[in-house]
Design an enzyme around this catalytic site. Sequence first.
Site, PDB file in Angstrom:
ATOM      1  N   ILE A 111      -8.639  16.443  33.986  1.00  0.00           N
ATOM      2  CA  ILE A 111      -9.106  16.128  35.343  1.00  0.00           C
ATOM      3  C   ILE A 111      -8.988  17.351  36.255  1.00  0.00           C
ATOM      4  O   ILE A 111      -7.992  18.077  36.210  1.00  0.00           O
ATOM      5  CB  ILE A 111      -8.253  14.980  35.939  1.00  0.00           C
ATOM      6  CG1 ILE A 111      -8.491  13.671  35.174  1.00  0.00           C
ATOM      7  CG2 ILE A 111      -8.533  14.779  37.433  1.00  0.00           C
ATOM      8  CD1 ILE A 111      -9.882  13.088  35.315  1.00  0.00           C
ATOM      9  N   LEU A 143      -4.719  29.634  41.801  1.00  0.00           N
ATOM     10  CA  LEU A 143      -4.643  29.302  40.376  1.00  0.00           C
ATOM     11  C   LEU A 143      -4.772  30.511  39.461  1.00  0.00           C
ATOM     12  O   LEU A 143      -5.418  31.497  39.774  1.00  0.00           O
ATOM     13  CB  LEU A 143      -5.669  28.214  40.055  1.00  0.00           C
ATOM     14  CG  LEU A 143      -5.303  26.883  40.732  1.00  0.00           C
ATOM     15  CD1 LEU A 143      -6.436  25.872  40.626  1.00  0.00           C
ATOM     16  CD2 LEU A 143      -4.012  26.303  40.159  1.00  0.00           C
ATOM     17  N   HIS A 186       0.180  16.986  46.287  1.00  0.00           N
ATOM     18  CA  HIS A 186      -0.475  16.615  45.038  1.00  0.00           C
ATOM     19  C   HIS A 186       0.486  15.799  44.186  1.00  0.00           C
ATOM     20  O   HIS A 186       1.475  16.314  43.677  1.00  0.00           O
ATOM     21  CB  HIS A 186      -0.921  17.869  44.288  1.00  0.00           C
ATOM     22  CG  HIS A 186      -1.911  18.686  45.069  1.00  0.00           C
ATOM     23  ND1 HIS A 186      -1.541  19.537  46.094  1.00  0.00           N
ATOM     24  CD2 HIS A 186      -3.266  18.765  44.999  1.00  0.00           C
ATOM     25  CE1 HIS A 186      -2.615  20.105  46.609  1.00  0.00           C
ATOM     26  NE2 HIS A 186      -3.679  19.659  45.972  1.00  0.00           N
ATOM     27  N   HIS A 214     -18.657  52.444  42.751  1.00  0.00           N
ATOM     28  CA  HIS A 214     -17.296  52.915  42.475  1.00  0.00           C
ATOM     29  C   HIS A 214     -16.659  53.596  43.682  1.00  0.00           C
ATOM     30  O   HIS A 214     -15.531  54.067  43.581  1.00  0.00           O
ATOM     31  CB  HIS A 214     -17.314  53.891  41.299  1.00  0.00           C
ATOM     32  CG  HIS A 214     -17.567  53.225  39.972  1.00  0.00           C
ATOM     33  ND1 HIS A 214     -18.637  52.411  39.738  1.00  0.00           N
ATOM     34  CD2 HIS A 214     -16.862  53.252  38.804  1.00  0.00           C
ATOM     35  CE1 HIS A 214     -18.601  51.970  38.486  1.00  0.00           C
ATOM     36  NE2 HIS A 214     -17.538  52.456  37.898  1.00  0.00           N
ATOM     37  N   GLU A 265      -7.815  44.745  35.807  1.00  0.00           N
ATOM     38  CA  GLU A 265      -7.119  45.093  37.044  1.00  0.00           C
ATOM     39  C   GLU A 265      -6.336  43.906  37.584  1.00  0.00           C
ATOM     40  O   GLU A 265      -5.208  44.063  38.070  1.00  0.00           O
ATOM     41  CB  GLU A 265      -8.125  45.565  38.097  1.00  0.00           C
ATOM     42  CG  GLU A 265      -8.975  46.767  37.689  1.00  0.00           C
ATOM     43  CD  GLU A 265     -10.165  46.401  36.803  1.00  0.00           C
ATOM     44  OE1 GLU A 265     -10.430  45.192  36.623  1.00  0.00           O
ATOM     45  OE2 GLU A 265     -10.830  47.321  36.293  1.00  0.00           O
ATOM     46  N   ARG A 268      -9.854  61.873  43.954  1.00  0.00           N
ATOM     47  CA  ARG A 268     -10.295  62.451  42.687  1.00  0.00           C
ATOM     48  C   ARG A 268     -10.403  63.962  42.826  1.00  0.00           C
ATOM     49  O   ARG A 268     -10.074  64.717  41.917  1.00  0.00           O
ATOM     50  CB  ARG A 268     -11.674  61.899  42.308  1.00  0.00           C
ATOM     51  CG  ARG A 268     -12.219  62.565  41.050  1.00  0.00           C
ATOM     52  CD  ARG A 268     -13.705  62.298  40.822  1.00  0.00           C
ATOM     53  NE  ARG A 268     -14.124  62.896  39.561  1.00  0.00           N
ATOM     54  CZ  ARG A 268     -15.348  63.296  39.271  1.00  0.00           C
ATOM     55  NH1 ARG A 268     -16.309  63.141  40.169  1.00  0.00           N
ATOM     56  NH2 ARG A 268     -15.638  63.829  38.124  1.00  0.00           N
TER      57      ARG A 268
END
Lengths: 671, 671
Positions: free
Chosen positions: A194, A126, A35, A476, A414, A523
Site C-alpha cells: 500500500i 523517503l 501515520h 555541467h 552523488e 577546475r
Amino acid sequence: MDIASLRAQHPDHWKKACAIRVLTLDAVAAANSGHSGMPMGMADVATVLFEKHLNFDPSAPLWPNRDRFILSAGHGSMLIYSLLHLTGYKQATLDELKNFRQWGARTAGHPEYGHLEGVETTTGPLGQGIANSVGFAMAEESLRARWGAKVMDHYTYVIAGDGCLMEGVSQEAIALAGKHQLSRLIVMWDNNGITIDGKVELSDVTDQKARFAASGWDVFECDGHDPVAIDAAITAAKASPRPAMIACKTHIALGSSAQDTSKGHGALTDKQLIADTRAVYGWDHGPFEIPADVKAAWEAIGARGIATRREWESRLATLPAGKQAEFKRIFAGDPSPKITSAVRNVKKAAVETPKKLATRSASELVLAALNPVVQETIGGSADLTGSNNTKTADLGTFDPANRKGRYVYYGIREHGMAAAMNGMVLHGGVRPYGGTFMCFTDYARPSMRLSALMQVPVVYVMTHDSIGLGEDGPTHQPVEHLAISRATPNTWVFRPADLVEVAEAWELALSTKTTPSVLALSRQNLAPVRTTHSNQNLSARGAYVLAEATGKRQVILIATGSEVEIAMKAREMLEAEGIGTRVVSMPCMELFAAQDEAYRKKVLPAGTVRIGIEAGVRQGWDRWLLGERGKEQKAAFVGMTSFGASAPADRLYKEFGITAEATVERAKALL
Amino acid sequence: MDIASLRAQHPDHWKKACAIRVLTLDAVAAANSGHSGMPMGMADVATVLFEKHLNFDPSAPLWPNRDRFILSAGHGSMLIYSLLHLTGYKQATLDELKNFRQWGARTAGHPEYGHLEGVETTTGPLGQGIANSVGFAMAEESLRARWGAKVMDHYTYVIAGDGCLMEGVSQEAIALAGKHQLSRLIVMWDNNGITIDGKVELSDVTDQKARFAASGWDVFECDGHDPVAIDAAITAAKASPRPAMIACKTHIALGSSAQDTSKGHGALTDKQLIADTRAVYGWDHGPFEIPADVKAAWEAIGARGIATRREWESRLATLPAGKQAEFKRIFAGDPSPKITSAVRNVKKAAVETPKKLATRSASELVLAALNPVVQETIGGSADLTGSNNTKTADLGTFDPANRKGRYVYYGIREHGMAAAMNGMVLHGGVRPYGGTFMCFTDYARPSMRLSALMQVPVVYVMTHDSIGLGEDGPTHQPVEHLAISRATPNTWVFRPADLVEVAEAWELALSTKTTPSVLALSRQNLAPVRTTHSNQNLSARGAYVLAEATGKRQVILIATGSEVEIAMKAREMLEAEGIGTRVVSMPCMELFAAQDEAYRKKVLPAGTVRIGIEAGVRQGWDRWLLGERGKEQKAAFVGMTSFGASAPADRLYKEFGITAEATVERAKALL
C-alpha cells in the site's frame, strides 16, 4: 496468520506488539495527525527485533558498539517512539508521546536526530534512511577492521517501506551495499502493498527480491506477523555473508477497519475505529495506558543489553590509555588536535613557494597533509576521483578485500554518496568527505539538506564550481548552486581563492561538530592571492580585507574563489588610475554574517562604490552590496544572469563579462 | 569479434561505423576536450540502429511521428553529432563538427536540445536521458491511443551507459516503464565495463539484466560490435510486448591503445594514438575527411525515411481539417485558445462566492475547469494525489489498460516524474504537470534544472509550500526552496495568494512555450484577497498593488502566497493607527523583474518603509527591499531564518514570528 491465532499462539508477544499499536493509535489521535498504519503493521517485526536481536542499552544510548536501528519509513515515527518509551529510554517519556508532533516535543512529526536519544538519523524524506544505513554499515566495517572486533562489532537494522524502495536513492544504496558486501546490514522491507495513492501496483510491479538479489544481496522473506517466522528470518539474515533483505509480508493498519487500504496509511483518528481496533486486539486499557506486566516485559528487553554493554566497556578498558582516549575523541566527533599545525604548515609552504594552482588541486595538497594525521577521515568521490582530487596516496581503497582502506569509490551516485556520508558521521568514529562536480549538488540535495538539518559535519568537495570548467558546457556549469547551498540554513559554503584559503576552509570544515561544509573549488588554475603568512585563520571570519586601497578608498571589490584574482587585477587597474580600491575576499558568507557589527563595518564601511564579483547568479549578494551600509546607486554585481555555454573557460569569462576590465568599467560608471 | 574479422566480414558496415569513430577522434582532438571512447565503442550499435531501424528524416527533423533517439550517455556527444552530420541534417555541418565545444557552435559539450536539430533532449547529467525516454514513450502511447496509430506510432531508442544505470533516477525510470509496459521503449546499454574511476566493478557488481527483468522488462544481449547480432537484438526488442533492454557488450575506445581502460573514456588527443588507431581501422583519410562513398552510404540511410514521412503526411491529411489544425497546434506547443475564457470564469466565480481555500484546493478547481477543455494536459503526482490536488474527475488513469487516461500515478519518484515530464514536453503533443510537496523539490532538482535549461514548459505543482504544512515537521517544511527555484535561470516561481491568483498562474504556466513553472501552493486554508474581478491577468506583471494606503503612504508590505493574508491584516492594523500602508502582492518575482522601470517604480516607489513577508528564507528578497529604491534603514523581512519545527501551523507561525502583529511592530520601529 489471522489475529485470533496470533493472539492464541503467542500471547506474550501479542501484548508487547499491541502496546506499540495502541500507543500509535493514541498518539496519532491526540495529535490529530500522523501515520498510524505503518507502526500497526510492523509492530510484530519490531518487537521480535528488539526482543531477540537488537543489541542496545537504553541507559547508554550512545554506546558506540550498539546495534543501529534505522526507521527509514520515517512517517511511521510512532513505531520508534513507542519502542523507545517501552524499553525505557529516559527521554521517551509518556508525556512526550502524548505531545506527539507538538511544539517543543522531542517526538517530532518524523524522527529527528538530536531530538530524542535512540533516534539514529532523521528520516521522513523517503529513501534517506536506507541510504544512510549503508554509511552506518561502512563505518562499522571500517572501524572493525581498524580497531578490532573487540570494540567494534555490530549490526545495522533498517525498516524500509515501498516509498523508500521506489526512491532512486535506494537503488544507489542497494548497489553500493552489494558491492561492498556489507554483511552486517539487514533491511526489513515492510511489504504491505500500500502507498498513499492506493495499491503499490498502481505505480510499481517491481519484484523487489529479485532487484536486491541482482545487486548482490541475500534475500529472505517471512510472514511479518508471525514472531517465529520473523525470528528465523532475522537469524538467517545475520548469518548471511552479504547484506540481507527480509521481505516482511504485513498488513498495514492491522486489525482496524482500514487494514490493507491507503486510508490505513494515514492518521486513524476516528473514535469508533480506534475503539473497534482495541477490541480486535483484546486491549482493555485506556489511552496511553500500558499494563504494568507489559511495560515490565518491555523494560526487561531494554535491560537485556546492560551486561553486554558493560562487557564491551571492560574490553575497551584493556586498550592502552592513549587509544582509549582516541576512541572516545573520534566518537565524540571532537576535531583532531593535529589539524591546526598541519594546516599551518601548508599555509606557510604556500606562501613560501607560491604557484598557480586550481583550488581543487590545492584541496588535494591539503588532504595530503591532513589525511595521514587525521585518521578518522574517509574520502571518496562519485566517480570523479581524478577531477575532484579527493584521493591521497595514503588512504588505500575501502572494499571487501581491504576494509582498512579509507577511500570509497562511490560510483556515479552523488545522492547515495551524500546519504552514506550522513550515515557515517551519525555512526560516529569517522569523518567523511566526498566529491563531485558542483553542478551535481542537484543530485545530492535531499541528503545535503539533511546534513544541515541534522547538524552533521559532512564535507562536500564540489569542484568545477563555475563556467570556469569550460567546454563541458551548461549542463555541467553551476550558476545557481552557490545560492542554493547558501539558502540552506546551517550550511557553510566555502569558496576559497587559493591554497591558503583552501587550507583554512578545510581546517574549519574538519573542526566543526555541527555544520556541514560545501567546498566550491575551481577546475582552472588560479594565481595565489594570499602572499604573506598568518597563523590566524582569516577565512574563519568569513570575509576580510585582502588588499587595502592605497589612496582614498573609493571602491570596494568583494569577490570569492576564482574571481578574487579578477578583483585583484581590477584593483591594480583602478589604483593605476588613482582610484583607491579595497579588495575583500569573502570565502564564506555565513561566517561573515555571524561576525559582530563592528567587524562587518570594518570590512564593509559605508560610502564607497561596491562591486561583487562571482561567476554565479546575484541572488544572495544584495545583502552585501545593498545592505551592510551599501547603496543601490553605488552597487553593482559582475556575475552570471543566465546558464553558461560550451567553450574554453577564458572565452566564457570574456563573453559573460566577468573580467577585470568589465569590473573597472562598472566601478568607474558608479563613481 | 576482433577488428580484423569485423572489417573482413562486414566491410561496408565497418566503414560507416568508422566514419563515426574518426570524426569523434578528430573533433575531440580539435577541441582538446570531450569524450572519445564511448562513440568509438557504440559506433556499431548506432550504425545498425540508424541504418536498419530508426525511422527518421533529416529533412524534416520535427516530423511528429519520427522515432526518437536519445543519447542518455550525453558525454559521448560526438556520437550523435557524427550521426546527424553523416545522415544529412542541415544544421550538422562539418564546420560545426570542427567547432565542437567552441563558443557559438551548435555542437555543445554535451548534446543540447534547441541547439541542433536531431538532438531530442539535453543530456550529460547522467540518468536524465533514460528517465526522459520514459516520458517520450508515455507521450507516444497516450497520443497513439487518442489520435490513432495512423498518425502516432513510433519507437523511442536510448543509448545509456553505466553512469546512467548507476544514478538512482534510472531505477525510477525503469520501474515506471515496467509498470506501464512501454513496449515501444528500447534501451541499448553500452556495457563496456568502464567508468571514469576505473572498472565498473570498482563500485558496482549489479547484474543489470536481472535488475531490468525484476521491473518487468524484456532483456536481450548482443556483441555490440557484430552488426548481425545487433540487428537481431533490436529486431527482437521491437517485437517484445514490454520495454526492452539490450545489453550491448562493447569495447570502449575500440581499436585504440586506450581500449577497455578508463583513459579511453576521456579525451584521446595524443597524435600518435590517433594515427595508430586510424591505422588499425584501415582509415587512410585526413582529419574530418569522409570519403564520398561512405558519406553517400550514410546519406542514403538519411534518405530512407523520406517516403515514410510523406506517407504519414498523407495519412494526417485525411483527418478532418479541425483535427489536423489541433494536431499541429499541440505539436507546436501553442497554448489552447480555450485557456483564457476558462480562467476568466474561475476568476469571476471566485470573486462572486469568495471562500477560504487552500491554494492547493484552488489549483484543483482551476484544473477542473481547464483539463476538460485543454485536452493535451497530462497530470500526475509522486504518490500524493490527494494532497497535491492534481487529479480531476475527467482525466482517467493512464495505465496499460487505459492508454487514453491522462493521469499518471508516478509512485514515490519525484525525480523520475520530473524527468518523464521533460520527456513528454520534448516529445510534443502533450503538456504535463505533476505534483509533490514543495520540500521535495530537492529530489526533482536535476530534472527541474534541465526544464529551465532546455526551455520546456513543464508545470511543477508544489504543495505544502511552507511551515504552514504543520505537524509533519522540518523534514517536510520547505524554507529554502522558493529561493532555490528563484535562483535558477528561466524558471517562473508562482506563489499565488488565493484562487484568483492561482487561476492566473495556471494561465501563464500553460501559455508559455519556453519556461517551466513552479506553483508553490499552501496546504492551509487562506482567505481570498482578490475581491473584485478583473479580466486582466494581474499576476502576469509579477507583482501589483493589491491594496493602497488610504492616507499618506508610509509603509509598503510586500508578500506572497499565504503571507498576503498576513500583510492585509497588518495593513488594517497599521491603517487603524493612521499609518498609510500599501500591500503589494508579488506572486512571481521573475515576471516582476521583467517589467519596465516605470511599472516597477509605480509598484515600489521610494520613500516608504518596506517589509517583505514570506514564510521562507530572506535570500532573494533584498532586491525588492534594499534595491528598487529601497533603503537598508527602512527595510525589514518577516520570514524564516532556520529550519521549521513540528507543530500545528498556527503555532509555528506564532513561534517563528510570522504574524501581522510582528509585521506591525517591525513597521513601526522603522518609521
